[in-house]
Design an enzyme around this catalytic site. Structure first.
Site, PDB file in Angstrom:
ATOM      1  N   PRO A  34      26.606 -11.830   9.180  1.00 48.66           N
ATOM      2  CA  PRO A  34      27.433 -11.073   8.232  1.00 48.66           C
ATOM      3  C   PRO A  34      28.863 -11.596   8.226  1.00 48.66           C
ATOM      4  O   PRO A  34      29.209 -12.473   9.015  1.00 48.66           O
ATOM      5  CB  PRO A  34      27.386  -9.668   8.828  1.00 48.66           C
ATOM      6  N   TRP A  35      29.712 -11.005   7.370  1.00 43.03           N
ATOM      7  CA  TRP A  35      31.070 -11.529   7.222  1.00 43.03           C
ATOM      8  C   TRP A  35      32.101 -10.808   8.072  1.00 43.03           C
ATOM      9  O   TRP A  35      33.249 -11.228   8.115  1.00 43.03           O
ATOM     10  CB  TRP A  35      31.506 -11.496   5.761  1.00 43.03           C
TER      11      TRP A  35
ATOM     12  N   LYS B  37      22.865 -19.499   9.517  1.00 44.41           N
ATOM     13  CA  LYS B  37      23.508 -19.402   8.199  1.00 44.41           C
ATOM     14  C   LYS B  37      24.643 -18.380   8.279  1.00 44.41           C
ATOM     15  O   LYS B  37      24.403 -17.199   8.504  1.00 44.41           O
ATOM     16  CB  LYS B  37      22.509 -18.928   7.129  1.00 44.41           C
ATOM     17  N   PRO B  38      25.889 -18.828   8.126  1.00 49.23           N
ATOM     18  CA  PRO B  38      26.995 -17.858   8.096  1.00 49.23           C
ATOM     19  C   PRO B  38      27.002 -17.121   6.766  1.00 49.23           C
ATOM     20  O   PRO B  38      26.368 -17.554   5.805  1.00 49.23           O
ATOM     21  CB  PRO B  38      28.235 -18.745   8.235  1.00 49.23           C
ATOM     22  N   ALA B  39      27.731 -15.997   6.724  1.00 54.68           N
ATOM     23  CA  ALA B  39      27.891 -15.287   5.452  1.00 54.68           C
ATOM     24  C   ALA B  39      28.632 -16.185   4.467  1.00 54.68           C
ATOM     25  O   ALA B  39      29.485 -16.987   4.867  1.00 54.68           O
ATOM     26  CB  ALA B  39      28.667 -13.997   5.676  1.00 54.68           C
ATOM     27  N   GLU B  40      28.329 -16.030   3.190  1.00 56.59           N
ATOM     28  CA  GLU B  40      28.939 -16.897   2.178  1.00 56.59           C
ATOM     29  C   GLU B  40      30.458 -16.734   2.128  1.00 56.59           C
ATOM     30  O   GLU B  40      31.174 -17.681   1.843  1.00 56.59           O
ATOM     31  CB  GLU B  40      28.313 -16.699   0.781  1.00 56.59           C
TER      32      GLU B  40
ATOM     33  N   ASP C 176      16.882 -16.989   2.610  1.00 57.58           N
ATOM     34  CA  ASP C 176      15.487 -16.729   2.231  1.00 57.58           C
ATOM     35  C   ASP C 176      14.566 -17.877   2.657  1.00 57.58           C
ATOM     36  O   ASP C 176      13.445 -17.649   3.134  1.00 57.58           O
ATOM     37  CB  ASP C 176      15.434 -16.535   0.708  1.00 57.58           C
TER      38      ASP C 176
ATOM     39  N   ALA D  71      19.512  -2.868   3.659  1.00 55.00           N
ATOM     40  CA  ALA D  71      18.666  -3.300   2.532  1.00 55.00           C
ATOM     41  C   ALA D  71      18.230  -4.754   2.731  1.00 55.00           C
ATOM     42  O   ALA D  71      17.065  -5.109   2.491  1.00 55.00           O
ATOM     43  CB  ALA D  71      19.437  -3.156   1.226  1.00 55.00           C
ATOM     44  N   THR D  72      19.149  -5.601   3.205  1.00 55.61           N
ATOM     45  CA  THR D  72      18.803  -7.006   3.471  1.00 55.61           C
ATOM     46  C   THR D  72      17.759  -7.077   4.585  1.00 55.61           C
ATOM     47  O   THR D  72      16.813  -7.873   4.510  1.00 55.61           O
ATOM     48  CB  THR D  72      20.068  -7.801   3.890  1.00 55.61           C
TER      49      THR D  72
ATOM     50  N   GLU E 252      19.867  -6.342  13.294  1.00 58.25           N
ATOM     51  CA  GLU E 252      21.067  -5.561  13.629  1.00 58.25           C
ATOM     52  C   GLU E 252      21.679  -5.153  12.299  1.00 58.25           C
ATOM     53  O   GLU E 252      22.331  -5.951  11.634  1.00 58.25           O
ATOM     54  CB  GLU E 252      22.059  -6.422  14.422  1.00 58.25           C
TER      55      GLU E 252
ATOM     56  N   CYS F  50      30.067  -2.195  12.041  1.00 58.14           N
ATOM     57  CA  CYS F  50      28.822  -1.417  11.964  1.00 58.14           C
ATOM     58  C   CYS F  50      28.861  -0.205  12.879  1.00 58.14           C
ATOM     59  O   CYS F  50      28.123   0.750  12.677  1.00 58.14           O
ATOM     60  CB  CYS F  50      27.647  -2.314  12.299  1.00 58.14           C
TER      61      CYS F  50
ATOM     62  N   GLU G  42      26.317   4.005   4.241  1.00 61.96           N
ATOM     63  CA  GLU G  42      27.357   3.200   4.876  1.00 61.96           C
ATOM     64  C   GLU G  42      28.343   2.692   3.826  1.00 61.96           C
ATOM     65  O   GLU G  42      27.956   2.000   2.887  1.00 61.96           O
ATOM     66  CB  GLU G  42      26.710   1.996   5.587  1.00 61.96           C
TER      67      GLU G  42
HETATM   68  P1  NAD Z   1      24.466  -8.656   3.959  1.00 60.52           P
HETATM   69  O1  NAD Z   1      23.178  -8.016   4.322  1.00 60.52           O
HETATM   70  O2  NAD Z   1      24.911  -8.602   2.541  1.00 60.52           O
HETATM   71  O3  NAD Z   1      24.451 -10.191   4.343  1.00 60.52           O
HETATM   72  C1  NAD Z   1      24.144 -10.602   5.650  1.00 60.52           C
HETATM   73  C2  NAD Z   1      23.578 -11.997   5.603  1.00 60.52           C
HETATM   74  O4  NAD Z   1      22.280 -11.955   4.994  1.00 60.52           O
HETATM   75  C3  NAD Z   1      24.419 -12.976   4.784  1.00 60.52           C
HETATM   76  O5  NAD Z   1      24.499 -14.193   5.470  1.00 60.52           O
HETATM   77  C4  NAD Z   1      23.604 -13.105   3.508  1.00 60.52           C
HETATM   78  O6  NAD Z   1      23.801 -14.323   2.841  1.00 60.52           O
HETATM   79  C5  NAD Z   1      22.191 -12.986   4.030  1.00 60.52           C
HETATM   80  N1  NAD Z   1      21.188 -12.593   3.038  1.00 60.52           N
HETATM   81  C6  NAD Z   1      21.372 -11.808   1.957  1.00 60.52           C
HETATM   82  N2  NAD Z   1      20.205 -11.686   1.277  1.00 60.52           N
HETATM   83  C7  NAD Z   1      19.261 -12.396   1.954  1.00 60.52           C
HETATM   84  C8  NAD Z   1      17.873 -12.647   1.762  1.00 60.52           C
HETATM   85  N3  NAD Z   1      17.200 -12.143   0.716  1.00 60.52           N
HETATM   86  N4  NAD Z   1      17.226 -13.408   2.648  1.00 60.52           N
HETATM   87  C9  NAD Z   1      17.892 -13.931   3.719  1.00 60.52           C
HETATM   88  N5  NAD Z   1      19.212 -13.751   3.950  1.00 60.52           N
HETATM   89  C10 NAD Z   1      19.889 -12.976   3.074  1.00 60.52           C
HETATM   90  O7  NAD Z   1      25.545  -8.040   4.948  1.00 60.52           O
HETATM   91  P2  NAD Z   1      27.111  -8.289   4.930  1.00 60.52           P
HETATM   92  O8  NAD Z   1      27.624  -7.556   3.735  1.00 60.52           O
HETATM   93  O9  NAD Z   1      27.430  -9.732   5.108  1.00 60.52           O
HETATM   94  O10 NAD Z   1      27.556  -7.558   6.288  1.00 60.52           O
HETATM   95  C11 NAD Z   1      27.800  -6.223   6.335  1.00 60.52           C
HETATM   96  C12 NAD Z   1      26.587  -5.479   6.907  1.00 60.52           C
HETATM   97  O11 NAD Z   1      26.286  -5.981   8.199  1.00 60.52           O
HETATM   98  C13 NAD Z   1      26.868  -4.012   7.093  1.00 60.52           C
HETATM   99  O12 NAD Z   1      25.767  -3.253   6.675  1.00 60.52           O
HETATM  100  C14 NAD Z   1      27.059  -3.886   8.605  1.00 60.52           C
HETATM  101  O13 NAD Z   1      26.812  -2.606   9.116  1.00 60.52           O
HETATM  102  C15 NAD Z   1      26.103  -4.896   9.103  1.00 60.52           C
HETATM  103  N6  NAD Z   1      26.441  -5.270  10.479  1.00 60.52           N
HETATM  104  C16 NAD Z   1      25.636  -4.836  11.488  1.00 60.52           C
HETATM  105  C17 NAD Z   1      25.930  -5.144  12.816  1.00 60.52           C
HETATM  106  C18 NAD Z   1      25.047  -4.682  13.935  1.00 60.52           C
HETATM  107  O14 NAD Z   1      25.238  -5.157  15.047  1.00 60.52           O
HETATM  108  N7  NAD Z   1      24.104  -3.788  13.710  1.00 60.52           N
HETATM  109  C19 NAD Z   1      27.056  -5.929  13.095  1.00 60.52           C
HETATM  110  C20 NAD Z   1      27.860  -6.362  12.054  1.00 60.52           C
HETATM  111  C21 NAD Z   1      27.528  -6.033  10.734  1.00 60.52           C
END
Ligand code: NAD
Length: 481
Positions: A152-153, A177-180, A214, A232-233, A251, A285, A383
């Site tokens: 995530p970012w 893969k880092p967040a975009e 993906d 949702a992801t 997570e 989170c 959230e």
């Molecule tokens: P996100 O789910 O939008 O994206 C996370 C990652 O998943 C990104 O790298 C994104 O490119 C990738 N992704 C998106 N769609 C995908 C798909 N169909 N297949 C594979 N990869 C895909 O989350 P975000 O907005 O970057 O981060 C915020 C979220 O992360 C919040 O919900 C936060 O609570 C959660 N978070 C959880 C923890 C924990 O330890 N539980 C820690 C930090 C953040």
């Protein structure tokens, strides 16, 4: 110290390369909205290249000893320490973190890597004995092979290293893969580590969730996908990973309650919510996004909390001013957060402080406290992932527990009371993977697990428990004589 960022490449097979498509994506400074870098927009072909390099690396990497892996992790930790200020500045620039937040991260990252360096030499199977006459059974704890991490970012380098530490310690090769929005510190880490890491053992593929994430989820050669991201992801990834019966470690989101019993000190609570609700602009989170207060001290706690939250200075961490809180990550996230607040107001909630944006550029949201919300309101149940905290009152400890647990998330919670025995009774009934007593957010320590219940996911980061995500158990049965 200035940070120069421009065109970056991703890290495949030990080399820095462009995407096969040649396409790039912009990376922004969320405090100004300015472009600070361009990184490759990866494709499925790039994932295939990384998987091919990982397969090649796995051929020799699997013969390394725990000591070899420990040395590699210690070398990585030393690099993080050596470049701590640079990494913190870059994270501050790319995520909009105040300096006091960003500067604390590299030392913790280095500590995580050192913890897992030690863990590499402490892996064990539980038994080697004769359970059937004439046979010896041996349990081997083995790496999975090629594993993927999707990040995530909000804590870009932190979350990546929570995945890299146990993955490499256990003997896997890994593609991350880092967040975009926030690829810069992980790419810088890869640059620093290029000479330490054997080619293909650790790779970074930049790009969008679809196709890059993906493709990692669907590739049959990848044994595990570890996602930190939105619930949702996580659901989508779990469903897609099922096609190859791939292991998944999730997570996900949180909606942490801070439960304040009637004997708690209002001034302590006000200071605690100022940090726990608004640290990293509430994009955490485990952020205390729900303040649940006993009706006996509600008015006093709320009055002091408003004053504490209003004392937060909001601004660009790139300036020299002492900043309490930076922006949220993007214009999209800013609109999403404000949308939650607007819909809450439409449903008769009261904004105690905040609401709206700050300044004319960057993606700022005022630190916001919202009261008069029903338990089933969207702003209580979903959230927000921004600097917004709801405030609710309760009549008894049992009602507080019921309200705290009445969300689909189960990542973290806290309870505040001067009576530790009473707080412990509440803690035992809180349905969350981490429960703090008289604290919220701190401390994180490498020895302790981090992970959620319910729709916050499953599996653990950090601690020896995380090694279980990245290893498998094999029974070897030897016929004697
Ligand atoms: P996100 O789910 O939008 O994206 C996370 C990652 O998943 C990104 O790298 C994104 O490119 C990738 N992704 C998106 N769609 C995908 C798909 N169909 N297949 C594979 N990869 C895909 O989350 P975000 O907005 O970057 O981060 C915020 C979220 O992360 C919040 O919900 C936060 O609570 C959660 N978070 C959880 C923890 C924990 O330890 N539980 C820690 C930090 C953040």
């Amino acid at each position: 110290m200035s940070v120069s960022v421009a065109s970056k490449q991703m890290f495949i097979g030990g080399e820095f390369v462009d995407s096969v498509s040649g396409e790039t994506m912009e990376v922004l400074n969320p405090a100004t909205g300015e472009v600070i870098a361009r990184v490759p927009r990866g494709t499925t072909e790039d994932v295939k290249r990384a998987v091919a390099a990982a397969k090649k690396a796995w051929g020799t990497w699997q013969d390394k000893t725990p000591k070899d892996r420990m040395e590699l992790l210690l070398a990585l930790a030393a690099l993080v320490d050596e470049h701590a200020e640079e990494l913190a500045r870059l994270e501050s620039l790319n995520v909009g973190k105040p300096w006091w937040v960003a500067r604390d991260e590299p030392p913790v990252v280095a500590d995580n890597l050192r913890f897992f360096a030690g863990a590499a030499r402490n892996l064990e199977g539980k038994a080697a004995a004769e359970y059937v006459e004439g046979y010896t059974s041996i349990i081997r704890r083995e790496p999975l092979g090629i594993v993927a991490g999707i990040c995530p970012w909000n804590y870009p380098l932190f979350m990546a290293m929570w995945k890299a530490g146990p993955a490499l310690a256990a003997g896997n090769v890994q593609i991350i893969k880092p967040a975009e929005q926030t690829p810069l510190t992980l790419l810088r880490f890869a640059e620093l580590a290029q000479d330490v890491l054997p080619p293909g053992v650790f790779q970074v593929v930049t790009g969008d969730g679809v196709p890059v994430g993906d493709a990692l989820v669907r590739d049959p050669a990848i044994a595990l996908v570890s996602l930190t991201g939105d619930t949702a992801t996580g659901k989508l990834i779990a469903a897609n990973a099922a096609q190859t019966v791939k292991r998944v470690h999730l997570e996900l989101g949180g909606k942490a309650p801070m439960v304040v019993l009637d004997d708690a000190d209002p001034a302590t609570i006000a200071e605690a919510i100022k940090i726990a609700g608004f640290f990293n602009s509430g994009q955490d989170c485990t952020a205390a996004s729900r303040l649940l207060v006993s009706e006996r001290i509600y008015d006093e706690v709320v009055a002091q909390a408003i004053a504490a939250v209003e004392s937060l200075t909001v601004g660009d961490p790139g300036t020299d001013e002492e900043i309490g809180m930076g922006p949220v990550i993007s214009a999209e996230q800013q609109q999403r957060v404000l949308g939650f607040v607007e819909r809450a107001v439409d449903a008769k909630a009261t904004i105690l402080t905040g609401g709206g944006t700050v300044g004319s550029r960057g993606f700022f949201v005022k630190p916001t406290l919202v009261a008069d919300v029903q338990q089933d309101a969207e702003i209580v149940q979903s959230e927000v992932f921004g600097p917004v905290v709801t405030v609710q009152r309760f009549a008894s400890d049992d009602e507080a527990i019921a309200m705290a647990n009445d969300v689909r998330y189960g990542l973290a919670a806290s309870v505040f009371s001067q009576n530790v025995g009473r707080a412990m009774k509440v803690a035992a009934k809180l349905d969350f993977g981490t429960v703090w007593v008289n604290e919220h957010l701190y401390p994180l320590t490498s020895e302790m697990p981090h992970g959620g219940f319910k729709e916050s996911g499953y599996g653990k980061d950090m601690s020896m428990y995380s090694m279980e995500e990245y290893t498998r158990i094999k029974h070897v049965c030897v016929k004697l004589g």
